[in-house]
Design a protein around this motif. Sequence first.
Motif, mmCIF file in Angstrom:
data_model
loop_
_atom_site.group_PDB
_atom_site.id
_atom_site.type_symbol
_atom_site.label_atom_id
_atom_site.label_comp_id
_atom_site.label_asym_id
_atom_site.label_seq_id
_atom_site.Cartn_x
_atom_site.Cartn_y
_atom_site.Cartn_z
ATOM 1 N N GLN A 372 14.000 -61.207 8.442
ATOM 2 C CA GLN A 372 15.417 -61.223 8.728
ATOM 3 C C GLN A 372 16.070 -62.368 7.959
ATOM 4 O OE1 GLN A 372 16.391 -61.870 12.859
ATOM 5 N NE2 GLN A 372 18.232 -60.660 12.669
ATOM 6 N N PRO A 401 7.371 -52.057 9.070
ATOM 7 C CA PRO A 401 8.089 -53.272 8.694
ATOM 8 C C PRO A 401 9.589 -53.121 8.950
ATOM 9 C CG PRO A 401 7.553 -51.986 6.770
ATOM 10 C CD PRO A 401 7.171 -51.158 7.946
ATOM 11 N N TYR A 402 10.213 -54.166 9.441
ATOM 12 C CA TYR A 402 11.661 -54.169 9.632
ATOM 13 C C TYR A 402 12.240 -55.208 8.685
ATOM 14 C CZ TYR A 402 11.066 -51.451 13.885
ATOM 15 O OH TYR A 402 10.767 -50.450 14.776
ATOM 16 N N ILE A 403 13.205 -54.810 7.899
ATOM 17 C CA ILE A 403 13.807 -55.741 6.948
ATOM 18 C C ILE A 403 15.310 -55.747 7.182
ATOM 19 C CG2 ILE A 403 14.063 -56.319 4.512
ATOM 20 C CD1 ILE A 403 11.597 -54.460 4.038
ATOM 21 N N GLU A 404 15.857 -56.903 7.461
ATOM 22 C CA GLU A 404 17.286 -56.993 7.714
ATOM 23 C C GLU A 404 17.870 -58.093 6.848
ATOM 24 O OE1 GLU A 404 17.865 -57.577 11.882
ATOM 25 O OE2 GLU A 404 16.697 -55.793 12.391
ATOM 26 N N SER A 405 18.791 -57.731 5.979
ATOM 27 C CA SER A 405 19.375 -58.733 5.099
ATOM 28 C C SER A 405 20.863 -58.836 5.359
ATOM 29 C CB SER A 405 19.131 -58.351 3.649
ATOM 30 O OG SER A 405 19.899 -59.190 2.825
ATOM 31 N N SER A 410 19.957 -62.962 -1.151
ATOM 32 C CA SER A 410 18.530 -62.927 -0.865
ATOM 33 C C SER A 410 17.829 -61.841 -1.678
ATOM 34 C CB SER A 410 18.303 -62.675 0.620
ATOM 35 O OG SER A 410 18.899 -61.461 0.979
ATOM 36 N N VAL A 411 16.572 -62.080 -1.933
ATOM 37 C CA VAL A 411 15.762 -61.071 -2.624
ATOM 38 C C VAL A 411 14.559 -60.780 -1.752
ATOM 39 C CG1 VAL A 411 14.432 -60.523 -4.678
ATOM 40 C CG2 VAL A 411 16.507 -61.879 -4.888
ATOM 41 N N ILE A 412 14.415 -59.541 -1.356
ATOM 42 C CA ILE A 412 13.331 -59.168 -0.450
ATOM 43 C C ILE A 412 12.568 -58.009 -1.054
ATOM 44 C CG2 ILE A 412 12.778 -58.390 1.880
ATOM 45 C CD1 ILE A 412 15.496 -59.481 2.729
ATOM 46 N N GLU A 413 11.277 -58.121 -1.047
ATOM 47 C CA GLU A 413 10.458 -57.020 -1.551
ATOM 48 C C GLU A 413 9.377 -56.709 -0.531
ATOM 49 O OE1 GLU A 413 10.708 -58.637 -6.121
ATOM 50 O OE2 GLU A 413 9.111 -59.220 -4.784
ATOM 51 N N HIS A 414 9.149 -55.462 -0.364
ATOM 52 C CA HIS A 414 8.089 -55.078 0.560
ATOM 53 C C HIS A 414 7.287 -53.961 -0.070
ATOM 54 C CE1 HIS A 414 6.191 -53.941 4.357
ATOM 55 N NE2 HIS A 414 6.261 -52.735 3.858
ATOM 56 N N GLU A 415 5.987 -54.068 0.009
ATOM 57 C CA GLU A 415 5.194 -52.936 -0.462
ATOM 58 C C GLU A 415 4.027 -52.718 0.482
ATOM 59 O OE1 GLU A 415 3.425 -53.629 -4.275
ATOM 60 O OE2 GLU A 415 3.314 -55.755 -3.967
ATOM 61 N N ALA A 416 3.662 -51.480 0.637
ATOM 62 C CA ALA A 416 2.559 -51.172 1.528
ATOM 63 C C ALA A 416 1.803 -49.987 0.990
ATOM 64 C CB ALA A 416 3.088 -50.854 2.916
ATOM 65 N N THR A 417 0.509 -50.002 1.205
ATOM 66 C CA THR A 417 -0.282 -48.844 0.816
ATOM 67 C C THR A 417 -1.277 -48.539 1.924
ATOM 68 O OG1 THR A 417 -2.006 -50.171 -0.196
ATOM 69 C CG2 THR A 417 -0.242 -49.447 -1.640
ATOM 70 N N SER B 366 16.371 -52.359 6.202
ATOM 71 C CA SER B 366 15.440 -51.375 5.661
ATOM 72 C C SER B 366 14.178 -51.384 6.501
ATOM 73 C CB SER B 366 15.115 -51.718 4.208
ATOM 74 O OG SER B 366 14.187 -50.786 3.719
ATOM 75 N N CYS B 379 -1.054 -43.250 0.723
ATOM 76 C CA CYS B 379 0.323 -43.356 1.154
ATOM 77 C C CYS B 379 0.826 -44.707 0.720
ATOM 78 C CB CYS B 379 0.442 -43.308 2.668
ATOM 79 S SG CYS B 379 0.209 -41.687 3.331
ATOM 80 N N HIS B 381 4.591 -47.241 0.585
ATOM 81 C CA HIS B 381 6.040 -47.365 0.599
ATOM 82 C C HIS B 381 6.432 -48.695 -0.011
ATOM 83 C CE1 HIS B 381 5.728 -49.026 4.931
ATOM 84 N NE2 HIS B 381 5.686 -50.010 4.093
ATOM 85 N N LEU B 385 15.474 -55.363 -1.288
ATOM 86 C CA LEU B 385 16.862 -55.685 -0.955
ATOM 87 C C LEU B 385 17.260 -56.850 -1.842
ATOM 88 C CD1 LEU B 385 15.713 -55.365 2.452
ATOM 89 C CD2 LEU B 385 18.150 -55.199 2.430
#
Lengths: 476, 440
Positions: A372, A401-405, A410-417, B366, B379, B381, B385
């Motif tokens: 956040q 994941p919860y992303i709140e900007s 701000s620069v936010i990156e999220h990756e998941a596999t 997001s 999978c 994702h 932002l």
Amino acid sequence: MNEDTSTAILDDYKYGFFTEIEADSAPKGLNEDIIRFISAKKKEPEWMLEWRLKAYRWWLKKSEPTWPHLKYPKIDYQNICYFSAPKTNVANPGELDPEIASTFERLGVPLHERDRLAGVAVDAVFDSVSVITTHREMLKEKGIIFCSISEAIQEYPDLVKKYLGTVVPYTDNYFASLNSAVFTDGSFCYIPKGVRCPVELSTYFRINALDTGQFERTLIVAEDSAYVSYLEGCTAPMRKQSQLHAAVVELVALDNAEIKYATVQNWYAGDKEGNGGIYNFVTKRGHCRGARSKISWTQVEAGAAITWKYPGVILEGDGSVGEFYSVAVTTNKMQADTGTKMIHIGNNTKSTIVSKGISAGESVNSYRGLVQVLPGARNARNHSNCDSMLIGTKCSANTFPYIESENESSVIEHEATTSRVSEDQIFYLKSRGLDEEDAISMIVNGFAREVFKQLPLEFSVEAVRLLEMKLEGSIG
Amino acid sequence: MSTTTELEPTHVTDPVAGLDHEAFAGVLEQTASALIKSKKQEAFNDYATQTAPTHQTEEWRRTDPALFPFDSVKRLPNMTRTNTLPEAEWDNHFDVVVAVTDKHYAIMDRTGITRDGAITVMALDEAAEKKPDLVKTYLQGQALPTTSGKYEAFNDAFWNFGLLIHVPDGCVLEKGILIRYTMEAPDALFIPRLVVAAGKNSSALIAEHLVSADNTKFLAVPEREMYVDEAARVKLVSLQEWGNDACQISNDWGLVARDANLNWITLNFGSKVSKMKFGSDVAGPGSAADMDGIFFASGEQHMDQRTLQIHSSADTYSRLLYKGAVKDAAHSVYQGLIIARPGAIRVDAYQTNNNLVLNPGARADSIPGLLIDADDLKCSHGSTLGNLDPEQLFYLQSRGLSEQAARRILIMGFFEEVVERIPYAFIQDRVHQHIDKKMG
């Protein structure tokens, strides 16, 4: 427990033994009298009791959260013993009971000063009380306070009053308020200005008594430019019944301070059918209160039937840094819902999240995280990486994941596999002469390496072994 | 799905827009077909017992149901058929144009493709009389992966315009069908229902254009269901340009059978507050779903989008790309979930959500998610932002572009990945115009 069954069980979970010892316990159940009883046992001042009662009254009004991706039978809070302390050594008062000493010996926890070489100062908690804290004199010379929280409440009430509940208030959540009402023991660390703690501080938690909940509370304060590295370990005997563990850990870092907090959690996880095991509902939070402060969480979650745990960092000081490194392994019927929270409040704050989930058997492994960025946080930066590995056809792995900007800078990156152990990799290793089990173990260790390397060396080795032990037999 | 009970409930839990059993009796009076009546009754029984989501419901935590003008809108009476309605600019590009206003609807077959009766583009109640078997097949809500929620049941019971598009086996719709909603009446509650069914080996192209007047309070509660049979291809583009005082709650579902492909593009620019859900289920081996989206919220707009990529079969593929920008005091929410059901092995699923937060005060949330109950799959994702990259802006300015022009190029470039997938050039142009207008 007769000889045969105990050895059979030990094969599976080597910390599963039970120490027979006389204990001083509170009657089962929870009400204001029990809280008064705990408070009296701990010889606490009036303000502490008041705080506990306030927390209890708030808890009564709340209900258990239902949002986690977990399934477990309803917890009967009246069927739990909230206080159990081993009786003090009658023969030699003031000395550690030999039974307890040998318990910790079997667990591999160094409790003697001669173990100075181990480079770790230990606070050992047995059920509801801290039984020994090592290396205190040496630490005292540097002005470092390292003792049990009960002791701190009596001896350093001003410090405790100033910081307790400021990161996790008793109104924070259901389990945190339960903990605030009935917490029994835990560690207190205070590192004064400019001091770099020369040894690793460590707390070892052991649940021993039956039907007892462990509610520990840890508070670590690092003053300006101080540094501390802290380790936490835990085990419990094997039982058919489930036991509750609801801890609260609060970290406070002031200007330029750094706190590293590592957990190797190996509570008893229940048997293959999912009977017994520890319900681990933990609230851990760090507060980077000062500018350029840093808090780093590293966790290896290998045990507990149910895990509900989100170590987070509130990044309030400008330029502060939060880190979260996690390996969560679930096997058999274990369920874990774990992750982190990074709350960016100050300018130029940074956070890094690396989470590796490994699920095998029929387990459920979920990552749940929040990043956040509040409106006032300029130039916040976050990078999250959540990978899951699946071993077997009946397990599941989830990522939420919860992303709140709320700030455009701000620069936010999220990756998941999510994927399963690659057949190509296994084939390659097998062609090099490794058997399948070793091949998978090698791949899994490589997968978790990024997190393991954050641990102090001895623990890193132990974590690798723990992972191998956990996954043994779950492959095929 | 609702349960059929003989008893007609007289008590409605949490009525939506005050619509209770009396209002429902009025709806039944407007409905001629016995088949539709019984379907509506089933849905109403379900609607009457369900509680409405509140601000505490996880899915609605970021979009308070109280933001919607339930109390001040009135359900429009069922739209009646008229032979023709005024043409609009894009009509020439399509085989069939379905025009819907607040009072009437017209189905204009421009190339005569429905003349032989094979392809069906018909209002639901008319289809229930003329092609009851089709309606029976596709009005069971199988596209819904779970039981219907409050607003789905509400739509099923109270829809005031229903449309069935059926493309028979092996048939190819080249130019496609345009559905144009033009709403002008103030304080109206519009509840459209769209059912698209594509037979085996068929191919269909469908565009939706939703327009309503500015400064007119208006609530739309649409529901769309898409059935894509074996080896069929369906491409749907939905351009939402509701007016600045319009609100929308939509629930859309697609069910994709063996070797079939659903490509679904949503373009959201209008409305004041919107809560949209798009779910696809790749339910047969070899099936694929592509979901793309663009959203741009400015001023005080609030856009909440939830997507579900469900994999209930092995050997399936889904790809999702949602790109959005927020500006001024706007707030966008993206919640995505990939669900791999037990047994859904050898699945490939991707979900990407990129957000541009263009100025202080704008907010983007997001929440990408994975829910995996199978083991042999891939999978992933990704979600980002941030604002425009200052280095890229600097570079373009150092090449002689004004800051304004540099920003425009970067924002256009950001959205282009989705824009180029839109199958109609004139809709691509319209999207560019919207982006320009939003940037101001």
